[in-house]
Write a protein that holds these residues in place. Structure first.
Motif, PDB file in Angstrom:
ATOM      1  N   GLY A 175      -9.128   6.882  -5.399  1.00  0.00           N
ATOM      2  CA  GLY A 175      -8.619   5.885  -4.455  1.00  0.00           C
ATOM      3  C   GLY A 175      -7.136   5.617  -4.674  1.00  0.00           C
ATOM      4  N   ALA A 176      -6.496   5.051  -3.665  1.00  0.00           N
ATOM      5  CA  ALA A 176      -5.067   4.748  -3.746  1.00  0.00           C
ATOM      6  C   ALA A 176      -4.829   3.503  -4.603  1.00  0.00           C
ATOM      7  N   ILE A 177      -3.705   3.496  -5.319  1.00  0.00           N
ATOM      8  CA  ILE A 177      -3.210   2.315  -6.033  1.00  0.00           C
ATOM      9  C   ILE A 177      -1.803   2.060  -5.526  1.00  0.00           C
ATOM     10  N   GLY A 178      -1.600   0.905  -4.898  1.00  0.00           N
ATOM     11  CA  GLY A 178      -0.296   0.543  -4.355  1.00  0.00           C
ATOM     12  C   GLY A 178       0.433  -0.395  -5.299  1.00  0.00           C
ATOM     13  N   SER A 179       1.594   0.034  -5.794  1.00  0.00           N
ATOM     14  CA  SER A 179       2.328  -0.707  -6.818  1.00  0.00           C
ATOM     15  C   SER A 179       3.617  -1.303  -6.249  1.00  0.00           C
TER      16      SER A 179
ATOM     17  N   GLN B 263      -0.272  -2.048   5.677  1.00  0.00           N
ATOM     18  CA  GLN B 263       0.388  -1.588   6.902  1.00  0.00           C
ATOM     19  C   GLN B 263       1.313  -0.401   6.629  1.00  0.00           C
ATOM     20  N   LYS B 264       2.000  -0.433   5.499  1.00  0.00           N
ATOM     21  CA  LYS B 264       2.923   0.649   5.160  1.00  0.00           C
ATOM     22  C   LYS B 264       2.186   1.956   4.872  1.00  0.00           C
ATOM     23  N   THR B 265       1.030   1.846   4.223  1.00  0.00           N
ATOM     24  CA  THR B 265       0.353   3.032   3.703  1.00  0.00           C
ATOM     25  C   THR B 265      -0.847   3.492   4.516  1.00  0.00           C
ATOM     26  N   GLY B 266      -1.419   2.599   5.318  1.00  0.00           N
ATOM     27  CA  GLY B 266      -2.657   2.933   6.016  1.00  0.00           C
ATOM     28  C   GLY B 266      -3.890   2.865   5.121  1.00  0.00           C
ATOM     29  N   GLU B 267      -3.710   2.417   3.878  1.00  0.00           N
ATOM     30  CA  GLU B 267      -4.816   2.265   2.929  1.00  0.00           C
ATOM     31  C   GLU B 267      -5.348   0.828   2.998  1.00  0.00           C
ATOM     32  N   THR B 268      -6.520   0.597   2.411  1.00  0.00           N
ATOM     33  CA  THR B 268      -7.053  -0.758   2.281  1.00  0.00           C
ATOM     34  C   THR B 268      -7.356  -1.026   0.803  1.00  0.00           C
TER      35      THR B 268
END
Length: 208
Positions: free
Chosen positions: A132-136, A97-102
């Motif tokens: 791709g995004a990596i959310g840490s 939700q914060k990033t718009g990524e999945t």
């Protein structure tokens, strides 16, 4: 990307990549609650790596979770993903939700104190979605996190707070290394969650 629900954070890198630091995305109390639950409810095990042909068992502990029992190979060892638990699904939804990524998977690290860290590396494994995004997400002890450009050697540092979110994406892994430097000043544990996307098309082509 869902531009209507995602939040935008400024890029920490001067060039050749995108790293966004959102700071803490939850209250201190909520961050402590998740830390306690993750410490108890995650199937932690000592990490393994093959270095110069030798099997090395690290003090740091890890866990690997995902939508499916994905195989994930790094440091010449392979892990099979466990099914999500309640806390991980809640945190995954929060980050999305914060990033718009999945994301479809998560690699977790447990550092028992500041003397445990991570050497310079890039997360460019073939199993991962390219660029791709990596959310840490970080819980527990606050630590310094460093980036170093592979050519210019320029450094960028960020202080990771409790309950904070940092996102790496685009060509960051191609051009930058990152590390968690050890420190004797930190005496308490830190838990780090790195939400990732396994490239299913790549998996299918490798298995065909």
């Amino acid at each position: 990307m869902d531009l209507f629900n995602s939040e935008i954070a400024s890029n920490l890198l001067p060039f050749d990549g995108e790293v966004s630091y959102y700071g803490s995305i939850m209250s201190i109390e909520k961050a402590q609650d998740y830390y306690d639950k993750l410490l108890r409810n995650i199937n932690w095990e000592n990490d393994k790596a093959i270095i110069f042909g030798k099997l090395i068992i690290t003090k740091r502990k890890v866990a690997w979770y995902g939508d499916q029992p994905f195989d994930y190979t790094y440091s010449k060892t392979t892990k099979s993903a466990l099914p999500w638990n309640k806390e991980l699904l809640e945190l995954k939804e929060m980050v999305e939700q914060k990033t718009g990524e999945t994301f479809n998977s998560c690699l977790l690290n447990l550092y028992h104190n500041g003397e445990e860290g991570m050497a310079w590396h890039s997360d460019g494994e073939k199993d991962l979605k390219k660029n791709g995004a990596i959310g840490s997400l970080s819980f527990g002890a606050e630590r310094k996190f460093l980036f170093k450009h592979k050519v210019t050697k320029q450094n960028v540092a960020v202080h990771l707070e409790k309950g904070s979110l940092l996102v790496m994406k685009g060509v960051t892994q191609t051009h930058w290394l990152h590390r968690l430097p050890p420190t004797k000043k930190v005496k308490t544990p830190r838990i780090n969650l790195t939400f990732r996307t396994i490239d299913l098309k790549s998996k299918d082509s490798n298995n065909s």
